[in-house]
Write a protein that holds these residues in place. Structure first.
Motif, short mmCIF file in Angstrom:
data_model
loop_
_atom_site.label_atom_id
_atom_site.label_comp_id
_atom_site.label_asym_id
_atom_site.label_seq_id
_atom_site.Cartn_x
_atom_site.Cartn_y
_atom_site.Cartn_z
N GLU A 151 1.21 -1.28 0.11
CA GLU A 151 0.09 0.00 -0.69
C GLU A 151 0.62 1.31 -0.22
N ALA A 152 1.71 1.00 1.03
CA ALA A 152 2.75 2.55 1.00
C ALA A 152 3.29 2.34 -0.86
N GLU A 153 3.82 1.40 -1.49
CA GLU A 153 4.82 1.39 -2.43
C GLU A 153 3.52 2.37 -3.36
N ARG A 154 2.58 2.31 -3.64
CA ARG A 154 1.82 2.45 -4.38
C ARG A 154 0.98 3.47 -4.17
N GLY A 155 1.51 4.31 -2.66
CA GLY A 155 0.99 5.95 -2.08
C GLY A 155 -0.14 5.95 -1.87
N GLY A 156 -0.89 4.55 -0.97
CA GLY A 156 -1.85 4.89 0.08
C GLY A 156 -3.44 4.93 -1.27
N PRO A 157 -3.71 4.56 -1.80
CA PRO A 157 -4.51 4.32 -3.56
C PRO A 157 -5.97 3.36 -2.31
N SER A 158 -5.38 2.90 -1.54
CA SER A 158 -6.91 1.95 -1.08
C SER A 158 -7.37 3.50 0.15
N GLY A 159 -7.35 4.44 0.96
CA GLY A 159 -7.01 4.92 1.66
C GLY A 159 -7.22 4.53 3.18
N ALA A 160 -7.58 6.08 4.09
CA ALA A 160 -7.06 5.41 5.55
C ALA A 160 -8.00 4.26 6.06
N ILE A 161 -8.94 3.86 6.08
CA ILE A 161 -9.90 3.11 5.86
C ILE A 161 -9.67 1.42 5.96
N PHE A 162 -9.09 1.23 4.79
CA PHE A 162 -8.58 0.25 4.36
C PHE A 162 -7.32 0.13 5.43
N VAL A 163 -6.23 0.98 5.48
CA VAL A 163 -4.47 1.17 6.21
C VAL A 163 -5.16 0.63 8.06
#
Length: 300
Positions: A151-163
């Motif tokens: 997720e970090a490598e892709r710049g966090g595209p899935s958003g805060a809820i996923f993280v």
């Protein structure tokens, strides 16, 4: 890409920040993604020789190399040879010190988890202490670390809820894998705060990060004298109360500056900094850029 590590390493003897991964190549980092309570880095380190080092958060490192990594760790005052197979991890609780001599190059993925994140997940139903562990073979932990790294490598595209869901699952796995039942009266034995006292203090800090937050107020929340509280707090989290509060103010400032209409002076005043220059100096020391540069980078 070559970037500076944002893992909060400190020297155990002085609690001063240490750039322990200065020689490493940081290929991906969540430092600019605004993830609350969790930080991720992916990279490559040619070697690592550190003495009496501490992390201000729970620290989990994964060997991402296709080869095993063998190094020396000092455990209970004695050197011991450790081997991490590909996909294995090692874990260090916040505030615990370690000494490592790693002479072989290695690829890594690191996740740090703020202590208060783990406390919120565990609740108050069970007191546990966390123990350091090496050569951990856990498909669940490996999967979660790799998912956060991706997720970090892709710049966090899935958003805060996923993280946050991944970070919560990681906290549960950390508690289950490295938590041991605490002995009675842990504060008296270890010199640290009890978990309930620490929860009360952390809640107070998060609720009031302005300049009215004093050591005396935090000590009252813990039910201790100011001097006793300051010693117990540092034993629990590895940093002095004022250092922890400053770090939380800076993290809150960083989050506030991500708003579209953010104003640096207003953020500085709201979070207890004397003026904009005061915030700018401390912000650059903590994150490596000024607030203005950080805002411009986020707007791109």
């Amino acid at each position: 890409m070559r970037g500076r590590s944002a893992v909060p390493f400190v020297a155990s003897s002085s609690s001063e920040p240490v750039d322990a991964l200065a020689s490493a190549r940081i290929d991906a980092s969540s430092a600019d993604l605004g993830w609350p309570g969790v930080h991720v880095e992916v990279g490559y380190n040619p070697s690592w020789d550190v003495h009496d080092l501490t992390v201000r958060a729970h620290y989990l490192a994964l060997n991402t190399d296709p080869d095993a990594l063998t190094f020396e760790a000092r455990i209970d005052g004695r050197p011991r040879e450790i081997t991490l197979a590909p996909g294995q991890l090692w874990f260090c609780p916040a505030g615990a010190s370690f000494t490592h001599r790693v002479h072989a190059p290695s690829g890594f993925a690191i996740v740090t988890l703020e202590p208060e994140k783990l406390l919120r997940v565990l609740g108050e139903d069970e007191d546990r202490e966390l123990r350091r562990a090496y050569a951990v073979d856990s498909p669940q932990l490996e999967h979660l670390v790799r998912a956060l790294a991706a997720e970090a490598e892709r710049g966090g595209p899935s958003g805060a809820i996923f993280v946050d869901a991944l970070a919560t699952a990681l906290a549960v796995q950390i508690a289950g894998s490295f938590g041991v039942k605490a002995a009675p009266a842990p504060a008296a034995r270890s010199g640290g705060l009890s978990r309930r006292a620490l929860q009360r203090v952390l809640a107070l800090i998060e609720a009031d990060l302005g300049d009215g937050l004093t050591v005396e107020r935090m000590a009252d929340a813990a039910g201790l004298s100011a001097a006793h509280f300051a010693r117990a707090f540092k034993r629990s989290l590895g940093v002095a109360p004022h250092q922890y509060v400053l770090r939380r103010r800076l993290e809150r400032a960083r989050q506030a500056l991500e708003a579209r209409d953010a104003d640096i002076l207003n953020v500085a005043r709201r979070l207890g900094f004397s003026d904009q220059a005061h915030l700018t100096r401390l912000f650059r020391r903590e994150f490596g850029v000024t607030p203005g540069v950080y805002m411009r980078n986020r707007a791109r």
